[in-house]
Design a protein around this motif. Structure first.
Motif, PDB file in Angstrom:
ATOM      1  N   GLU A   1      94.848  68.257  37.977  1.00  0.00           N
ATOM      2  CA  GLU A   1      94.631  67.585  36.692  1.00  0.00           C
ATOM      3  C   GLU A   1      94.733  68.584  35.541  1.00  0.00           C
ATOM      4  O   GLU A   1      94.269  69.719  35.646  1.00  0.00           O
ATOM      5  CB  GLU A   1      93.264  66.906  36.678  1.00  0.00           C
ATOM      6  CG  GLU A   1      93.118  65.798  37.697  1.00  0.00           C
ATOM      7  CD  GLU A   1      94.075  64.645  37.453  1.00  0.00           C
ATOM      8  OE1 GLU A   1      94.347  64.346  36.267  1.00  0.00           O
ATOM      9  OE2 GLU A   1      94.556  64.062  38.439  1.00  0.00           O
ATOM     10  N   PRO A   2      95.294  68.170  34.419  1.00  0.00           N
ATOM     11  CA  PRO A   2      95.480  69.113  33.316  1.00  0.00           C
ATOM     12  C   PRO A   2      94.220  69.315  32.489  1.00  0.00           C
ATOM     13  O   PRO A   2      93.344  68.453  32.431  1.00  0.00           O
ATOM     14  CB  PRO A   2      96.550  68.425  32.472  1.00  0.00           C
ATOM     15  CG  PRO A   2      96.272  66.967  32.671  1.00  0.00           C
ATOM     16  CD  PRO A   2      95.852  66.842  34.111  1.00  0.00           C
ATOM     17  N   VAL A   3      94.158  70.466  31.842  1.00  0.00           N
ATOM     18  CA  VAL A   3      93.227  70.667  30.740  1.00  0.00           C
ATOM     19  C   VAL A   3      93.977  70.218  29.487  1.00  0.00           C
ATOM     20  O   VAL A   3      94.954  70.852  29.079  1.00  0.00           O
ATOM     21  CB  VAL A   3      92.793  72.136  30.623  1.00  0.00           C
ATOM     22  CG1 VAL A   3      91.871  72.322  29.417  1.00  0.00           C
ATOM     23  CG2 VAL A   3      92.085  72.585  31.893  1.00  0.00           C
ATOM     24  N   GLU A   4      93.552  69.129  28.896  1.00  0.00           N
ATOM     25  CA  GLU A   4      94.366  68.497  27.861  1.00  0.00           C
ATOM     26  C   GLU A   4      94.420  69.290  26.561  1.00  0.00           C
ATOM     27  O   GLU A   4      95.297  69.069  25.734  1.00  0.00           O
ATOM     28  CB  GLU A   4      93.875  67.068  27.620  1.00  0.00           C
ATOM     29  CG  GLU A   4      94.081  66.190  28.846  1.00  0.00           C
ATOM     30  CD  GLU A   4      93.834  64.718  28.585  1.00  0.00           C
ATOM     31  OE1 GLU A   4      93.501  64.365  27.435  1.00  0.00           O
ATOM     32  OE2 GLU A   4      93.988  63.924  29.534  1.00  0.00           O
ATOM     33  N   GLN A   5      93.498  70.239  26.389  1.00  0.00           N
ATOM     34  CA  GLN A   5      93.581  71.094  25.207  1.00  0.00           C
ATOM     35  C   GLN A   5      94.627  72.191  25.379  1.00  0.00           C
ATOM     36  O   GLN A   5      95.001  72.865  24.419  1.00  0.00           O
ATOM     37  CB  GLN A   5      92.218  71.756  24.924  1.00  0.00           C
ATOM     38  CG  GLN A   5      91.098  70.785  24.596  1.00  0.00           C
ATOM     39  CD  GLN A   5      90.376  70.270  25.845  1.00  0.00           C
ATOM     40  OE1 GLN A   5      90.877  70.367  26.959  1.00  0.00           O
ATOM     41  NE2 GLN A   5      89.175  69.735  25.638  1.00  0.00           N
ATOM     42  N   MET A   6      95.098  72.389  26.612  1.00  0.00           N
ATOM     43  CA  MET A   6      96.025  73.481  26.894  1.00  0.00           C
ATOM     44  C   MET A   6      97.461  72.974  26.788  1.00  0.00           C
ATOM     45  O   MET A   6      98.068  72.536  27.764  1.00  0.00           O
ATOM     46  CB  MET A   6      95.751  74.070  28.283  1.00  0.00           C
ATOM     47  CG  MET A   6      94.380  74.716  28.391  1.00  0.00           C
ATOM     48  SD  MET A   6      93.966  75.299  30.069  1.00  0.00           S
ATOM     49  CE  MET A   6      95.028  76.733  30.199  1.00  0.00           C
ATOM     50  N   CYS A   7      97.976  72.996  25.572  1.00  0.00           N
ATOM     51  CA  CYS A   7      99.378  72.630  25.353  1.00  0.00           C
ATOM     52  C   CYS A   7      99.929  73.510  24.237  1.00  0.00           C
ATOM     53  O   CYS A   7      99.205  73.871  23.305  1.00  0.00           O
ATOM     54  CB  CYS A   7      99.539  71.149  25.041  1.00  0.00           C
ATOM     55  SG  CYS A   7      98.570  70.547  23.649  1.00  0.00           S
ATOM     56  N   SER A   8     101.190  73.867  24.353  1.00  0.00           N
ATOM     57  CA  SER A   8     101.765  74.856  23.448  1.00  0.00           C
ATOM     58  C   SER A   8     103.271  74.694  23.380  1.00  0.00           C
ATOM     59  O   SER A   8     103.939  74.631  24.416  1.00  0.00           O
ATOM     60  CB  SER A   8     101.417  76.270  23.942  1.00  0.00           C
ATOM     61  OG  SER A   8     102.375  77.218  23.545  1.00  0.00           O
ATOM     62  N   VAL A   9     103.795  74.646  22.177  1.00  0.00           N
ATOM     63  CA  VAL A   9     105.239  74.602  21.996  1.00  0.00           C
ATOM     64  C   VAL A   9     105.880  75.856  22.585  1.00  0.00           C
ATOM     65  O   VAL A   9     106.913  75.795  23.260  1.00  0.00           O
ATOM     66  CB  VAL A   9     105.583  74.453  20.505  1.00  0.00           C
ATOM     67  CG1 VAL A   9     107.071  74.676  20.256  1.00  0.00           C
ATOM     68  CG2 VAL A   9     105.156  73.076  19.992  1.00  0.00           C
TER      69      VAL A   9
ATOM     70  N   TRP B   1      97.766  78.579  15.682  1.00  0.00           N
ATOM     71  CA  TRP B   1      96.875  79.239  16.640  1.00  0.00           C
ATOM     72  C   TRP B   1      97.656  80.073  17.663  1.00  0.00           C
ATOM     73  O   TRP B   1      97.138  81.086  18.165  1.00  0.00           O
ATOM     74  CB  TRP B   1      96.002  78.223  17.377  1.00  0.00           C
ATOM     75  CG  TRP B   1      96.726  77.374  18.393  1.00  0.00           C
ATOM     76  CD1 TRP B   1      97.252  76.142  18.216  1.00  0.00           C
ATOM     77  CD2 TRP B   1      97.007  77.727  19.759  1.00  0.00           C
ATOM     78  NE1 TRP B   1      97.849  75.688  19.371  1.00  0.00           N
ATOM     79  CE2 TRP B   1      97.714  76.641  20.337  1.00  0.00           C
ATOM     80  CE3 TRP B   1      96.727  78.843  20.550  1.00  0.00           C
ATOM     81  CZ2 TRP B   1      98.142  76.658  21.661  1.00  0.00           C
ATOM     82  CZ3 TRP B   1      97.161  78.846  21.864  1.00  0.00           C
ATOM     83  CH2 TRP B   1      97.848  77.768  22.409  1.00  0.00           C
ATOM     84  N   GLU B   2      98.893  79.677  17.950  1.00  0.00           N
ATOM     85  CA  GLU B   2      99.668  80.397  18.953  1.00  0.00           C
ATOM     86  C   GLU B   2      99.934  81.834  18.515  1.00  0.00           C
ATOM     87  O   GLU B   2      99.821  82.771  19.316  1.00  0.00           O
ATOM     88  CB  GLU B   2     100.971  79.665  19.246  1.00  0.00           C
ATOM     89  CG  GLU B   2     100.763  78.288  19.859  1.00  0.00           C
ATOM     90  CD  GLU B   2     102.054  77.624  20.279  1.00  0.00           C
ATOM     91  OE1 GLU B   2     102.773  78.211  21.110  1.00  0.00           O
ATOM     92  OE2 GLU B   2     102.345  76.509  19.780  1.00  0.00           O
ATOM     93  N   ALA B   3     100.294  82.013  17.261  1.00  0.00           N
ATOM     94  CA  ALA B   3     100.518  83.362  16.750  1.00  0.00           C
ATOM     95  C   ALA B   3      99.206  84.114  16.586  1.00  0.00           C
ATOM     96  O   ALA B   3      99.108  85.302  16.908  1.00  0.00           O
ATOM     97  CB  ALA B   3     101.264  83.293  15.418  1.00  0.00           C
TER      98      ALA B   3
END
Length: 348
Positions: free
Chosen positions: A221-229, A272-274
């Protein structure tokens, strides 16, 4: 499509040469990450530029003896504590860094070593010597495969028993590569992980990232906060060598995060990615450039190239990583990465 300009290509090649031409890496030339557990870490500045070298050897075997010393230096760099000590110092893990989990390091070391064996018919060293213990490429690959086949997620975990999309893309690669080199059947473990990706890690949203990049501990199952372009384009390129048709479909959906400005295009990542050293516009765009070349979307590749080209001439803050990816993209033609991994076996 024209390649990077001669000047830009020469600049990237020289930048990498300065990093890897000595007995040891010239670490002063490298980006200094805030934390080695994060995505701007030193291991990425070694493994991913090396792909450009391995691809060059595949295209022109006559250059292998000129390139081999650079790859030997990269290998020695991968074994330095700066590349693996985060397992103890940042994550407070007590096991040997190649013993369990830690796929973010172990999987990339395995892929690099397998490609080295493919290029030179022998590993860079008889045994991988690290932190007072040793192993071999075959032993490491078998250990990772065993972890994959016994995992509830059907993937090998990294931190906190979570399985990551980008890291398990290396498992897919290494399983196929090891099978080709040694006649094993590790690749049979790829389908269950890809089912986890298909069934659990694809977001239903019509905008933003395409994937969840991490699972819950010991779960598919995914951690739904963990997504990134940024993670999308990184993982898609790596998976393109294993499931190219599926990646073409996913890539078309992921292109919603590519911004076109006139004749150029780039990937825009979240702030947030940078800030958290997860990705950047330049890094994600370089991965997208490589992906577009690999799957034959050459008009899009040309647009991404126009964004990257002046930056290659100047050099990136995140070097040698991003310059290495730009050189990789310059070397790629449709299907070349897939052939590097499976030598065209799947096409026969």
């Amino acid at each position: 499509m024209q390649s990077l300009s001669e000047n830009a290509t020469s600049a990237a090649e020289e930048r990498l040469r300065l990093c890897y031409s000595g007995q040891n890496c010239d670490w002063e030339q490298f980006y200094k990450p805030k934390q080695q557990m994060l995505n701007f870490a030193t291991r990425y500045h070694l493994v991913y530029p090396a792909l450009a070298y391995f691809l060059t050897i595949k295209h022109d075997p006559g250059r292998k003896e000129r390139i081999r010393p650079l790859l030997d230096t990269i290998y020695r760099g991968l074994l330095e504590p700066r590349c693996w000590s985060y397992w103890h110092t940042e994550l407070n893990e007590t096991t040997w860094p190649l013993q369990e989990r830690n796929l973010t390091y172990a999987g990339r070391l395995a892929t690099f070593t397998g490609l080295y064996i493919d290029a030179f018919d022998e590993p860079p060293a008889e045994r991988i010597e690290l932190d007072g213990r040793t192993t071999t490429y075959r032993e490491l690959s078998h250990s990772l495969w065993e972890q994959m086949t016994s995992s509830p997620s059907c993937g090998v975990s990294c931190y906190n028993h979570q399985s990551m999309l980008m890291c398990n893309a290396h498992m897919l690669l290494n399983n196929v590569l090891h099978d080709r080199l040694f006649g094993t059947s590790f690749g049979s473990a790829n389908a269950p992980w890809l089912k986890t990706v298909q069934d659990h890690l694809i977001r239903s949203n019509e905008s933003g990232p395409l994937f969840f990049f991490g699972t819950k501990p010991d779960s598919p199952e995914p951690v739904e906060q963990m997504c990134s372009v940024g993670a999308d384009f990184w993982a898609l390129f790596l998976m393109s060598a294993i499931v190219p048709e599926r990646v073409v479909e996913w890539f078309r959906r992921a292109q919603r995060n590519i911004v076109h400005e006139g004749e150029s295009a780039h990937v825009r990542v979240a702030d947030w990615e940078a800030q958290q050293e997860f990705s950047s516009d330049e890094l994600a765009s370089a991965w997208a450039f490589c992906l577009a070349k690999e799957v034959g979307e050459l008009e899009l590749a040309a647009c991404l190239q126009r964004y990257l080209q002046p930056l290659v001439l100047e050099g990136f803050e995140l070097d040698p990583y991003v310059s290495g990816l730009c050189l990789l993209g310059d070397r790629l033609e449709p299907g070349a990465f897939r052939r590097l991994i499976d030598n065209g076996i799947a096409d026969r």
